[in-house]
Design a protein around this motif. Structure first.
Motif, PDB file in Angstrom:
ATOM      1  N   MET A 148       0.802  -1.223   0.000  1.00  0.00           N
ATOM      2  CA  MET A 148       0.000   0.000   0.000  1.00  0.00           C
ATOM      3  C   MET A 148       0.836   1.276   0.000  1.00  0.00           C
ATOM      4  O   MET A 148       0.461   2.278   0.597  1.00  0.00           O
ATOM      5  CB  MET A 148      -0.961   0.031   1.196  1.00  0.00           C
ATOM      6  CG  MET A 148      -2.113  -0.893   1.054  1.00  0.00           C
ATOM      7  SD  MET A 148      -1.683  -2.565   1.465  1.00  0.00           S
ATOM      8  CE  MET A 148      -2.255  -2.646   3.133  1.00  0.00           C
ATOM      9  N   ASN A 189      -8.438  -2.787   6.330  1.00  0.00           N
ATOM     10  CA  ASN A 189      -7.351  -3.519   5.683  1.00  0.00           C
ATOM     11  C   ASN A 189      -7.414  -4.940   6.231  1.00  0.00           C
ATOM     12  O   ASN A 189      -7.466  -5.093   7.451  1.00  0.00           O
ATOM     13  CB  ASN A 189      -6.002  -2.870   6.056  1.00  0.00           C
ATOM     14  CG  ASN A 189      -4.803  -3.685   5.618  1.00  0.00           C
ATOM     15  OD1 ASN A 189      -4.918  -4.534   4.747  1.00  0.00           O
ATOM     16  ND2 ASN A 189      -3.663  -3.441   6.240  1.00  0.00           N
ATOM     17  N   ASP A 239      -9.311   3.832  12.975  1.00  0.00           N
ATOM     18  CA  ASP A 239      -8.019   3.850  12.290  1.00  0.00           C
ATOM     19  C   ASP A 239      -8.253   4.260  10.833  1.00  0.00           C
ATOM     20  O   ASP A 239      -8.669   3.446  10.008  1.00  0.00           O
ATOM     21  CB  ASP A 239      -7.384   2.458  12.396  1.00  0.00           C
ATOM     22  CG  ASP A 239      -6.015   2.382  11.730  1.00  0.00           C
ATOM     23  OD1 ASP A 239      -5.626   3.344  11.036  1.00  0.00           O
ATOM     24  OD2 ASP A 239      -5.347   1.355  11.904  1.00  0.00           O
ATOM     25  N   SER A 271       1.910   4.770  12.547  1.00  0.00           N
ATOM     26  CA  SER A 271       0.773   4.560  13.449  1.00  0.00           C
ATOM     27  C   SER A 271       0.933   3.246  14.201  1.00  0.00           C
ATOM     28  O   SER A 271       0.301   3.041  15.236  1.00  0.00           O
ATOM     29  CB  SER A 271      -0.574   4.677  12.750  1.00  0.00           C
ATOM     30  OG  SER A 271      -0.557   4.113  11.487  1.00  0.00           O
ATOM     31  N   ASP A 272       1.804   2.358  13.726  1.00  0.00           N
ATOM     32  CA  ASP A 272       2.100   1.136  14.496  1.00  0.00           C
ATOM     33  C   ASP A 272       2.509   1.492  15.928  1.00  0.00           C
ATOM     34  O   ASP A 272       2.078   0.854  16.888  1.00  0.00           O
ATOM     35  CB  ASP A 272       3.274   0.374  13.862  1.00  0.00           C
ATOM     36  CG  ASP A 272       2.873  -0.349  12.588  1.00  0.00           C
ATOM     37  OD1 ASP A 272       1.668  -0.536  12.354  1.00  0.00           O
ATOM     38  OD2 ASP A 272       3.783  -0.729  11.831  1.00  0.00           O
ATOM     39  N   TYR A 332      -6.348   4.849   5.629  1.00  0.00           N
ATOM     40  CA  TYR A 332      -6.600   5.009   4.185  1.00  0.00           C
ATOM     41  C   TYR A 332      -7.547   6.164   3.884  1.00  0.00           C
ATOM     42  O   TYR A 332      -8.181   6.199   2.834  1.00  0.00           O
ATOM     43  CB  TYR A 332      -7.133   3.680   3.617  1.00  0.00           C
ATOM     44  CG  TYR A 332      -6.130   2.585   3.856  1.00  0.00           C
ATOM     45  CD1 TYR A 332      -5.026   2.451   3.025  1.00  0.00           C
ATOM     46  CD2 TYR A 332      -6.220   1.759   4.977  1.00  0.00           C
ATOM     47  CE1 TYR A 332      -4.050   1.505   3.292  1.00  0.00           C
ATOM     48  CE2 TYR A 332      -5.248   0.818   5.253  1.00  0.00           C
ATOM     49  CZ  TYR A 332      -4.168   0.692   4.394  1.00  0.00           C
ATOM     50  OH  TYR A 332      -3.192  -0.228   4.662  1.00  0.00           O
ATOM     51  N   PHE A 351      -6.452  -5.369  10.383  1.00  0.00           N
ATOM     52  CA  PHE A 351      -5.008  -5.122  10.436  1.00  0.00           C
ATOM     53  C   PHE A 351      -4.369  -6.000  11.532  1.00  0.00           C
ATOM     54  O   PHE A 351      -4.793  -5.955  12.690  1.00  0.00           O
ATOM     55  CB  PHE A 351      -4.771  -3.634  10.718  1.00  0.00           C
ATOM     56  CG  PHE A 351      -3.323  -3.222  10.674  1.00  0.00           C
ATOM     57  CD1 PHE A 351      -2.451  -3.757   9.737  1.00  0.00           C
ATOM     58  CD2 PHE A 351      -2.841  -2.281  11.564  1.00  0.00           C
ATOM     59  CE1 PHE A 351      -1.119  -3.368   9.695  1.00  0.00           C
ATOM     60  CE2 PHE A 351      -1.512  -1.877  11.527  1.00  0.00           C
ATOM     61  CZ  PHE A 351      -0.652  -2.422  10.594  1.00  0.00           C
TER      62      PHE A 351
END
Ligand code: PMP
Length: 362
Positions: free
Chosen positions: A35, A165, A190, A91-92, A193, A116
């Motif tokens: 992505m 995702n 989240d 963002s992890d 996207y 995710f």
């Protein structure tokens, strides 16, 4: 006792059972697995970026609050006045900060599945319980099952990727409102996207006291910088900041993010081009026999093939195109592949590799 056995005595069993996050080697391949935005930092801005990086004070620790970015983002995203923000090394890292501050041993993190994978992985890292509520066969949320699970498990933290995702779809607004209302703890929307959809949940941050919104610059062309953002009520951010490591956003990233924000319309142009490519690619994929195409509001498209997906994946790789194989992971993703939307040339090459791979496997 071998060195390995001695070491394993001390590694927590749940960590021993994990596999490290795997990143495929893409050398020499057209890379449509992660992505990323296929377009480089706009050429006209590279000189300016160079100056901004040159001028970074790398002998000093960076601004711990990234104050200049804070001011720029407030304007860019028209933040509600009551909202504050926190930044992460992608963002992890923010998922990890949220999990450490809100969940932890004896508490539960809940998400839907498939979604995710880091939500579950990070729950494991920090010793929290994890509950994954299955999506329907069309990858929508089963409202009743999810609300029942929330009631039963009383999660401290709920993660909803919107769009999701790896499925690419948006969830229904009303269902999300029901989840927020039923959740005893914090709900994270989240929006990784968000650049590829018109849906926008930023106003929920002031509407609900248990909602925060997470975004990232990774998908719009800055994946290499590792810059993620969390937006929420000042009271939430104040608490979450306590578990954020000092100086987690380095000075080169801070300066490059500021360059990018100053020229944000350039990145918006790129994402608009990718949205057009997504429509074109979906239509093309629809015409390929044996491929089911799922609707996408993100910069990737989920497809299901009626052949062994692992062989299709390998044959595509042999033809020079790396995509993401999902088959073999979550059972609902049997036969599934995830195709990142690339440049027009990359998408054409991917379609050619897919047709060739399907013919070779069939
Ligand atoms: N959330 C979702 C839904 C994602 O798909 C990803 C990246 N695959 C992330 C968060 C993490 O993004 P990053 O750490 O690059 O900001």
């Amino acid at each position: 006792m071998s060195v390995k056995d001695r070491i394993l005595q001390w590694v927590r069993p749940e960590v021993q059972a994990l596999s490290a996050y795997h990143v495929a080697d893409a050398s020499g391949l057209i890379k449509l697995d992660a992505m990323e935005n296929p377009f480089d930092f706009p050429a006209a801005l590279k000189a300016e970026l160079g100056v901004d990086l040159r001028d970074a004070a790398i002998n000093r620790y960076p601004d711990p609050d990234a104050g200049a970015i804070r001011t720029a983002l407030r304007e860019l995203y028209s933040l509600p006045a009551s909202a504050d923000m926190l930044f992460g090394n992608g963002s992890d890292e923010i998922i990890q900060i949220l999990a450490m501050a809100v969940a932890g041993p004896g508490r539960t993190i809940l998400s839907v599945e498939p979604s995710f994978v880091m939500y579950k992985m990070i729950a494991t890292f920090i010793g929290a319980e994890y509950v994954g509520v299955p999506l329907n066969d069309d990858f929508q949320i089963d409202a009743q099952t999810t609300l029942d699970a929330i009631k039963r498990h009383q999660p401290a933290l709920v993660f909803i990727a919107q769009p999701n995702n790896p499925t690419g779809n948006l969830f229904d607004d009303e269902t999300l409102r029901q989840i927020v209302a039923a959740s005893p703890g914090l709900v994270v929307i989240d929006e990784a996207y968000t650049a590829f959809t018109n849906a926008d949940y930023m106003s929920w941050v002031s509407e609900y006291d248990n909602v925060v919104v997470m975004r990232t610059f990774s998908k719009v062309g800055l994946a290499g910088l590792r810059f993620g953002m969390l937006f929420g009520a000042q009271e939430w951010i104040e608490q979450l900041n306590k578990v954020r490591l000092p100086y987690n956003i380095n000075c080169l990233t801070q300066n490059a993010v500021l360059t990018a924000i100053r020229h944000f319309p350039e990145f918006v142009k790129q994402t608009e081009a990718l949205r057009e490519q997504r429509s074109w690619l979906s239509a093309q994929l629809d015409g390929v026999a044996g491929v089911t195409v799922y609707p996408s509001e993100a910069n990737f498209i989920l497809v299901r093939v009626d052949l062994p997906a692992k062989s299709v994946f390998s044959e595509m790789k042999r033809r020079g195109v790396l995509i993401k194989l999902l088959d073999g992971g979550h059972p609902k993703l049997a036969g599934c592949l995830r195709l990142t939307v690339g440049s027009h040339e990359e998408n054409e090459a991917m379609l050619k590799a897919l047709s060739g791979a399907l013919a070779a496997v069939r």
